[in-house]
Design a protein around this motif. Structure first.
Motif, PDB file in Angstrom:
ATOM      1  N   ARG A 158       0.826  -1.212   0.000  1.00  0.00           N
ATOM      2  CA  ARG A 158       0.000   0.000   0.000  1.00  0.00           C
ATOM      3  C   ARG A 158       0.856   1.256   0.000  1.00  0.00           C
ATOM      4  O   ARG A 158       0.569   2.230  -0.707  1.00  0.00           O
ATOM      5  N   ALA A 159       1.912   1.232   0.782  1.00  0.00           N
ATOM      6  CA  ALA A 159       2.788   2.400   0.859  1.00  0.00           C
ATOM      7  C   ALA A 159       3.474   2.658  -0.477  1.00  0.00           C
ATOM      8  O   ALA A 159       3.585   3.818  -0.925  1.00  0.00           O
ATOM      9  N   LEU A 160       3.894   1.606  -1.164  1.00  0.00           N
ATOM     10  CA  LEU A 160       4.548   1.790  -2.458  1.00  0.00           C
ATOM     11  C   LEU A 160       3.557   2.263  -3.526  1.00  0.00           C
ATOM     12  O   LEU A 160       3.892   3.113  -4.374  1.00  0.00           O
ATOM     13  N   ILE A 181      12.257   7.198  -8.756  1.00  0.00           N
ATOM     14  CA  ILE A 181      11.501   6.989  -7.516  1.00  0.00           C
ATOM     15  C   ILE A 181      12.279   6.074  -6.573  1.00  0.00           C
ATOM     16  O   ILE A 181      12.337   6.320  -5.356  1.00  0.00           O
ATOM     17  N   HIS A 182      12.881   5.025  -7.130  1.00  0.00           N
ATOM     18  CA  HIS A 182      13.647   4.095  -6.300  1.00  0.00           C
ATOM     19  C   HIS A 182      14.893   4.775  -5.730  1.00  0.00           C
ATOM     20  O   HIS A 182      15.275   4.538  -4.574  1.00  0.00           O
ATOM     21  N   GLU A 194      11.908  -4.648  -8.120  1.00  0.00           N
ATOM     22  CA  GLU A 194      10.796  -5.534  -8.460  1.00  0.00           C
ATOM     23  C   GLU A 194       9.531  -5.159  -7.684  1.00  0.00           C
ATOM     24  O   GLU A 194       8.409  -5.316  -8.185  1.00  0.00           O
ATOM     25  N   GLU A 195       9.716  -4.686  -6.446  1.00  0.00           N
ATOM     26  CA  GLU A 195       8.547  -4.277  -5.657  1.00  0.00           C
ATOM     27  C   GLU A 195       7.858  -3.065  -6.272  1.00  0.00           C
ATOM     28  O   GLU A 195       6.617  -2.981  -6.279  1.00  0.00           O
ATOM     29  N   ALA A 199       4.085  -2.816  -7.699  1.00  0.00           N
ATOM     30  CA  ALA A 199       3.147  -1.764  -7.279  1.00  0.00           C
ATOM     31  C   ALA A 199       2.592  -1.022  -8.492  1.00  0.00           C
ATOM     32  O   ALA A 199       1.394  -0.686  -8.539  1.00  0.00           O
ATOM     33  N   LEU A 200       3.425  -0.774  -9.494  1.00  0.00           N
ATOM     34  CA  LEU A 200       2.948  -0.099 -10.701  1.00  0.00           C
ATOM     35  C   LEU A 200       1.958  -0.966 -11.464  1.00  0.00           C
ATOM     36  O   LEU A 200       0.940  -0.466 -11.975  1.00  0.00           O
ATOM     37  N   ASN A 201       2.223  -2.266 -11.560  1.00  0.00           N
ATOM     38  CA  ASN A 201       1.283  -3.160 -12.238  1.00  0.00           C
ATOM     39  C   ASN A 201      -0.058  -3.209 -11.512  1.00  0.00           C
ATOM     40  O   ASN A 201      -1.122  -3.257 -12.158  1.00  0.00           O
ATOM     41  N   MET A 202      -0.018  -3.183 -10.181  1.00  0.00           N
ATOM     42  CA  MET A 202      -1.262  -3.140  -9.414  1.00  0.00           C
ATOM     43  C   MET A 202      -2.024  -1.841  -9.688  1.00  0.00           C
ATOM     44  O   MET A 202      -3.252  -1.845  -9.854  1.00  0.00           O
TER      45      MET A 202
END
Length: 495
Positions: A158-160, A181-182, A194-195, A199-202
């Motif tokens: 959620r935070a990402l 961003i990273h 990868e996280e 998060a972007l795909n979600m």
């Protein structure tokens, strides 16, 4: 050289305060006029507004009693005495009906009123109930966060996702790269690339479709993949176009597209229909843009005797001298402050009458010369310049320019600024003149009726106008077409 004194007589034009106020009120728009009026009402206690919305409120009198009287009594009394004054529509604009300074102590306060304009009554079809309140506009961020709370359980994810949401622009695009961003994240969080990709795909699976895209191609691709009931071949062809050949598609180079994609007109047409269903700016629908409303100053209606021009009574303020302060001034004749404020109130009322009278006279002159426009539309507009109206009304050309700026006329064809009816002319083969507005309307009609598979070029439009007797160059057609915000021939072509 010997010095001497000489007397000379000369004439020069001096702008009196009253004339300066008249010029300033004349060039103000309706909104600016009411703002100026509110400032004057605050500064001058001798002036009051009869149509004040607060007049119906409960008032506390000086002796502690409560007064709940509405403006209906005041309006009826003002209407009885206001019949002696001429209305704005019949005022000649020279202020001859205004009271003299010598009459200030004997005249009634309604003699200076501007409240003889009848109030429009509500029709039976209008809603008499409470006004409808507009619901609060939800933002794109709130819409996405609400979906995230329902679909994502892990707090870290959620935070990402919220971090990426905060990086979106107003159209729903991710303007920053995931690497940036990273790189901005603290090292102690131990966030893997990868996280962020997860998060972007979600986020890209949320509504509206296409949100979180990093380019137009990716935005359209996401939407095409989520469109229901699309044939597999058509969907694959549409994806191939937006992912690899979007520039050719935007240029409408269909011949080259068919060669590159090895497809026929029917397949390309079906793929074009699919792409047109997508929204290039998915987040724009959550942007709350305030609508700008224009209130007409004059209204043109069709009557038995022809076209009738009326002032819009809803924008005409109803002013008068405050009765209480007028009585105080009568009892204290030597008070110079109240006397000057009374004179300023009389000037304002007179100048307001003259403003609306001038607007009405100019509007009537415009309608008289543009009768064909009101009957047949923009194609019948005739050339008109400010000098023609100024000579007809006996006014200066600068006065006509002030009257026609930011003043609007409501017609059966729509709302137009008064300057819309003025335009340059183009010569015709018969020696006459055609209005540039009429030519633009003809160009719009020709393009609207063209064959979309073979649209008209600017040269062809110039030739077609020449067949109608209008001598016009190709570059002039291009200028008028760009003013109408019509794309060139290459961008109007379709399959």
């Amino acid at each position: 050289m010997k010095q001497s004194l000489q007397l000379r007589t000369s004439q020069h034009l001096a702008l009196t305060p009253q004339l300066q106020q008249s010029i300033r009120l004349l060039q103000l728009s309706t909104l600016e006029l009411h703002q100026e009026l509110e400032n004057l009402l605050t500064e001058n206690p001798m002036l009051e507004r009869v149509d004040d919305p607060m007049d119906n409120a409960v008032r506390l009198l000086a002796d502690g009693a409560i007064s709940a009287s509405s403006t209906s009594d005041n309006d009826s009394g003002a209407a009885n005495t206001g019949n002696e004054d001429s209305s704005p529509a019949s005022d000649n604009g020279d202020g001859a009906d205004a009271p003299n300074a010598a009459d200030t102590t004997s005249a009634n306060e309604e003699d200076w009123s501007f409240d003889d304009v009848p109030q429009g009554s509500k029709g039976p079809e209008e809603d008499e109930g409470r006004p409808q309140l507009e619901c609060a506009q939800i933002s794109l961020r709130e819409h996405l966060l609400e979906q995230m709370r329902v679909t994502v359980k892990e707090l870290r994810d959620r935070a990402l996702i919220e971090l990426i949401i905060d990086a979106l622009d107003g159209n729903g695009y991710l303007t920053e790269s995931l690497e940036d961003i990273h790189g901005a994240l603290p090292l102690e969080l131990c966030v893997e690339p990868e996280e962020l990709n997860f998060a972007l795909n979600m986020l890209q699976s949320f509504d509206p479709a296409g949100v979180g895209a990093r380019s137009l191609s990716e935005c359209l691709s996401i939407q095409i993949k989520r469109l229901p009931k699309i044939a597999f071949v058509t969907r694959r062809l549409a994806l191939d176009i937006v992912e690899k050949h979007l520039a050719l598609f935007a240029q409408r180079d269909f011949n080259k597209l068919k060669k590159v994609l090895t497809c026929d007109d029917e397949d390309l047409r079906e793929a074009q229909v699919v792409i047109k269903q997508c929204k290039p700016h998915p987040g724009a629908e959550f942007t709350a843009d305030a609508s700008d409303y224009v209130v007409p100053d004059v209204i043109v209606r069709k009557s038995k005797n022809g076209w009738q021009v009326l002032l819009n009574q809803d924008v005409m303020p109803r002013l008068r001298v405050n009765s209480m302060y007028a009585n105080i001034m009568k009892q204290n004749r030597g008070d110079g402050t109240l006397s000057s404020q009374l004179q300023e109130a009389r000037w304002l009322i007179k100048n307001m009458r003259q403003r609306f009278d001038t607007i009405l006279r100019v509007a009537q002159a415009i309608v008289e010369r543009q009768r064909n426009f009101f009957t047949h539309g923009a194609v019948a507009m005739r050339p008109l310049v400010l000098r023609e109206i100024a000579d007809t009304l006996g006014l200066h050309e600068s006065t006509i320019s002030r009257v026609t700026t930011q003043k609007y006329m409501l017609t059966p064809h729509g709302m137009f600024e008064l300057k819309y009816f003025f335009g340059s002319h183009v010569a015709t083969e018969t020696g006459g003149e055609a209005s540039s507005t009429a030519i633009r309307a003809l160009i719009k009609q020709l393009i609207g009726a063209e064959d979309q598979k073979n649209p008209l070029s600017d040269s062809k439009i110039a030739d077609m106008l020449g067949e109608q007797g209008m001598v016009i160059a190709r570059r002039t057609v291009a200028k008028y077409r760009e003013a109408l915000k019509i794309p060139p021939v290459s961008l109007r072509k379709s399959l």
